[in-house]
Scaffold this motif. Structure first.
Motif, PDB file in Angstrom:
ATOM      1  N   THR A  56      38.633-102.801 -71.068  1.00  0.00           N
ATOM      2  CA  THR A  56      37.573-101.816 -70.856  1.00  0.00           C
ATOM      3  C   THR A  56      36.792-102.033 -69.570  1.00  0.00           C
ATOM      4  O   THR A  56      36.209-101.079 -69.040  1.00  0.00           O
ATOM      5  CB  THR A  56      36.579-101.827 -72.032  1.00  0.00           C
ATOM      6  N   GLU A  57      36.756-103.246 -69.050  1.00  0.00           N
ATOM      7  CA  GLU A  57      35.973-103.543 -67.859  1.00  0.00           C
ATOM      8  C   GLU A  57      36.845-103.524 -66.606  1.00  0.00           C
ATOM      9  O   GLU A  57      38.041-103.870 -66.657  1.00  0.00           O
ATOM     10  CB  GLU A  57      35.285-104.899 -67.997  1.00  0.00           C
ATOM     11  N   GLY A  58      36.240-103.150 -65.486  1.00  0.00           N
ATOM     12  CA  GLY A  58      36.971-103.044 -64.230  1.00  0.00           C
ATOM     13  C   GLY A  58      37.714-104.296 -63.817  1.00  0.00           C
ATOM     14  O   GLY A  58      38.910-104.235 -63.490  1.00  0.00           O
ATOM     15  N   PRO A  59      37.058-105.462 -63.782  1.00  0.00           N
ATOM     16  CA  PRO A  59      37.778-106.683 -63.395  1.00  0.00           C
ATOM     17  C   PRO A  59      38.972-106.966 -64.294  1.00  0.00           C
ATOM     18  O   PRO A  59      40.007-107.448 -63.818  1.00  0.00           O
ATOM     19  CB  PRO A  59      36.699-107.776 -63.528  1.00  0.00           C
ATOM     20  N   GLU A  60      38.844-106.670 -65.611  1.00  0.00           N
ATOM     21  CA  GLU A  60      39.979-106.877 -66.522  1.00  0.00           C
ATOM     22  C   GLU A  60      41.122-105.921 -66.196  1.00  0.00           C
ATOM     23  O   GLU A  60      42.304-106.303 -66.243  1.00  0.00           O
ATOM     24  CB  GLU A  60      39.531-106.652 -67.970  1.00  0.00           C
ATOM     25  N   LEU A  61      40.787-104.674 -65.880  1.00  0.00           N
ATOM     26  CA  LEU A  61      41.819-103.686 -65.566  1.00  0.00           C
ATOM     27  C   LEU A  61      42.588-104.078 -64.309  1.00  0.00           C
ATOM     28  O   LEU A  61      43.827-104.013 -64.275  1.00  0.00           O
ATOM     29  CB  LEU A  61      41.180-102.311 -65.375  1.00  0.00           C
ATOM     30  N   ILE A  62      41.860-104.495 -63.271  1.00  0.00           N
ATOM     31  CA  ILE A  62      42.522-104.876 -62.024  1.00  0.00           C
ATOM     32  C   ILE A  62      43.349-106.140 -62.225  1.00  0.00           C
ATOM     33  O   ILE A  62      44.473-106.250 -61.707  1.00  0.00           O
ATOM     34  CB  ILE A  62      41.482-105.080 -60.908  1.00  0.00           C
ATOM     35  N   ALA A  63      42.810-107.104 -62.971  1.00  0.00           N
ATOM     36  CA  ALA A  63      43.553-108.346 -63.223  1.00  0.00           C
ATOM     37  C   ALA A  63      44.847-108.058 -63.986  1.00  0.00           C
ATOM     38  O   ALA A  63      45.892-108.655 -63.707  1.00  0.00           O
ATOM     39  CB  ALA A  63      42.681-109.334 -64.002  1.00  0.00           C
ATOM     40  N   THR A  64      44.788-107.144 -64.949  1.00  0.00           N
ATOM     41  CA  THR A  64      45.990-106.787 -65.713  1.00  0.00           C
ATOM     42  C   THR A  64      47.026-106.132 -64.807  1.00  0.00           C
ATOM     43  O   THR A  64      48.218-106.453 -64.873  1.00  0.00           O
ATOM     44  CB  THR A  64      45.613-105.825 -66.853  1.00  0.00           C
ATOM     45  N   ALA A  65      46.585-105.224 -63.957  1.00  0.00           N
ATOM     46  CA  ALA A  65      47.516-104.570 -63.040  1.00  0.00           C
ATOM     47  C   ALA A  65      48.139-105.578 -62.087  1.00  0.00           C
ATOM     48  O   ALA A  65      49.336-105.498 -61.780  1.00  0.00           O
ATOM     49  CB  ALA A  65      46.792-103.474 -62.253  1.00  0.00           C
ATOM     50  N   ARG A  66      47.348-106.507 -61.608  1.00  0.00           N
ATOM     51  CA  ARG A  66      47.888-107.528 -60.712  1.00  0.00           C
ATOM     52  C   ARG A  66      48.977-108.355 -61.395  1.00  0.00           C
ATOM     53  O   ARG A  66      49.994-108.687 -60.789  1.00  0.00           O
ATOM     54  CB  ARG A  66      46.758-108.450 -60.234  1.00  0.00           C
ATOM     55  N   THR A  67      48.747-108.678 -62.675  1.00  0.00           N
ATOM     56  CA  THR A  67      49.722-109.498 -63.404  1.00  0.00           C
ATOM     57  C   THR A  67      51.004-108.724 -63.677  1.00  0.00           C
ATOM     58  O   THR A  67      52.108-109.209 -63.402  1.00  0.00           O
ATOM     59  CB  THR A  67      49.097-109.981 -64.721  1.00  0.00           C
TER      60      THR A  67
END
Length: 514
Positions: free
Chosen positions: A144-155
């Motif tokens: 739900t949070e921006g940093p989590e979304l970007i981190a998931t996409a990076r992985t």
């Protein structure tokens, strides 16, 4: 149409993220038509990436022979699969370099899975892309949070994805090069150095039906060496990521808008009330983390050309972050577009040498921000309590006005460094000075004579030196002299008299800061 990857493109793929190129770098541009697992036969491997177990490449002489045979059979590259603890031999390096055939070393505990995935990647890249997107959607659904979304996409994408503002400043991740992004084109972009996908704002009730929502941010990936299939996968991943990020930004904006309105109202009441504030203001200040009873140092920052953001009522995160990197932790309130009030608080009175240290810290922090913002800043004297907060913010604002008179940017002034400048700041803000300025400089007002007013102001700020004025404006000295002659004629006063120069300088500043 599916493109044929080369060896370098496969090395940039997440499937081979742990692979190393031992030798044959000159052959990394070889196209890879298929993938073959070595089983003792190299009869039909023309254009293939050949995967062999580490046992087939040891001892060293077996790797030498395998490299030669793979080259003779026309293989695109030879990839040795081994466990993470095995060390690659170096004996075949010279031979592979001479034959220009890449020799890769892939650390994996499941060589069969690697062979299967690489085969699909080369033969049916659309299947790999579909799997990647499916995995990305499944994992994003629980974030739900921006940093989590970007981190998931990076992985999942194995790509350094970032979320940036329209001018390339980082929101989550790393900033983007300002010259690589075309913010005026609200469409997915792919350049040699950047892949970008727009994040559109959530449509509001006032938007035109069927119109395109404005771009509020960009998802970017600095393009690494990769083939078209890899770039297509990341581009599709950014498109899948965009609605999740848009939803997060919309929620964050709603919360921030409310928070910004509360902050502005509270600060207005504190500044207006000086030393007397209501219990409600105190309680809400505590809820925001404002320690009104502490010592405060005010910081006023103005951007003559503020960054292009869709929410001018907030303080840019890059500004707060730059100050924090240099040891200046602040509370911040946006007073208007490009006009921000900040302050730091401490339970103890700052030491006597801290003003100069703070001045250096702020100057270094602002120097890191985009020069296009054209920043000026002023710093107030340490004051205690709610009334002290109001006073130090006022001092900071006056110091920022004087900083704006400097020709260079960013420009920072401290109220303790100003001396008579504080008195001048009060004068130039008075109604009497403003009225005098409008009358005395009336012959130079208007677009037709704007260059004369600018020349006069720079001339007075440079101590009446025509040479310094010419350098500051980038003009020939004769041009400056001619302009000053026109100024004298239009104003009907001499510029050699110190009294006249002081009066005109005050008038110029009053117009600038009014």
């Amino acid at each position: 149409m599916t493109s044929t990857p080369d060896v370098a493109g496969l090395l940039a793929d997440p499937l081979l993220r742990d692979a190393r190129t031992l030798a044959g770098h000159a052959g990394l541009d070889r196209p890879v038509l298929d993938v073959t697992a070595y089983r003792g036969d190299l009869a039909s491997v023309d254009g293939h990436l050949v995967l062999c177990d580490v046992r087939d490449a040891t001892p060293a002489y077996r790797l030498d022979a395998l490299v030669r045979r793979a080259q003779e059979a026309g293989a695109a590259a030879l990839c040795v699969t081994a466990g993470h603890t095995a060390r690659p031999p170096l004996s075949a390096v010279r031979l592979a370099d001479r034959l220009r055939i890449p020799v890769l070393w892939a650390a994996t505990d499941d060589p069969f899975r690697l062979a299967l995935d690489l085969t699909l990647r080369v033969r049916a890249p659309e299947v790999t892309r579909a799997r990647t997107v499916e995995t990305l959607v499944r994992r994003l659904a629980t974030r739900t949070e921006g940093p989590e979304l970007i981190a998931t996409a990076r992985t999942v994408l194995a790509a350094a994805v970032s979320l940036v503002t329209r001018d390339g400043s980082a929101i989550v991740g790393d900033p983007a090069a300002s010259d690589a992004l075309r913010p005026d084109l609200a469409v997915p972009q792919r350049t040699p150095g950047l892949l970008a996908h727009p994040v559109h704002a959530v449509p509001s009730a006032g938007d035109r039906p069927g119109g395109t929502a404005p771009v509020t941010a960009w998802l970017v990936w600095p393009v690494e060496p990769a083939d078209e299939e890899r770039a297509d996968t990341v581009a599709l991943g950014l498109a899948v990521l965009e609605p999740f990020v848009r939803s997060w930004l919309a929620g964050a904006r709603t919360r921030a808008d409310h928070d910004s309105a509360v902050r502005r109202r509270l600060l207005t009441e504190i500044v207006t009330g000086r030393g007397t504030v209501s219990r409600e203001v105190v309680e809400q200040s505590v809820a925001l983390g404002w320690r009104l009873e502490d010592w405060h140092v005010g910081l006023a920052v103005r951007a003559e050309q503020p960054p292009a953001v869709d929410r001018p009522d907030t303080v840019p995160a890059p500004l707060v972050a730059a100050l924090a990197r240099h040891g200046v932790t602040t509370q911040a309130v946006a007073k208007g577009d490009g006009d921000w009030a900040l302050w730091s608080s401490s339970s103890r009175r700052p030491a006597d040498d801290e003003p100069r240290l703070l001045l250096r810290q702020v100057r270094r922090a602002l120097a890191e921000l985009p020069s296009t913002w054209r920043l000026v800043a002023g710093i107030g004297w340490p004051r205690q309590g709610s009334g002290g907060l109001a006073d130090t913010l006022t001092e900071a604002r006056n110091a920022a006005r004087l900083a704006a008179a400097r020709e260079f940017r960013p420009s920072v002034e401290h109220t303790d460094e100003l001396g008579v400048g504080r008195l001048l700041a009060a004068w130039q803000q008075s109604d009497i000075t403003r009225a005098f300025a409008e009358t005395a400089l009336a012959p130079l007002r208007g677009t037709a004579h704007a260059h004369l007013l600018t020349t006069l102001r720079v001339f007075l700020e440079n101590g009446g030196s025509a040479a310094a004025t010419a350098r500051a404006l980038g003009l020939h000295r004769n041009t400056v002299t001619a302009r000053l002659r026109q100024v004298r004629e239009r104003l009907g006063v001499g510029l050699d008299d110190p009294g006249n120069r002081l009066a005109l300088q005050m008038a110029c500043r009053a117009l600038t800061f009014g």
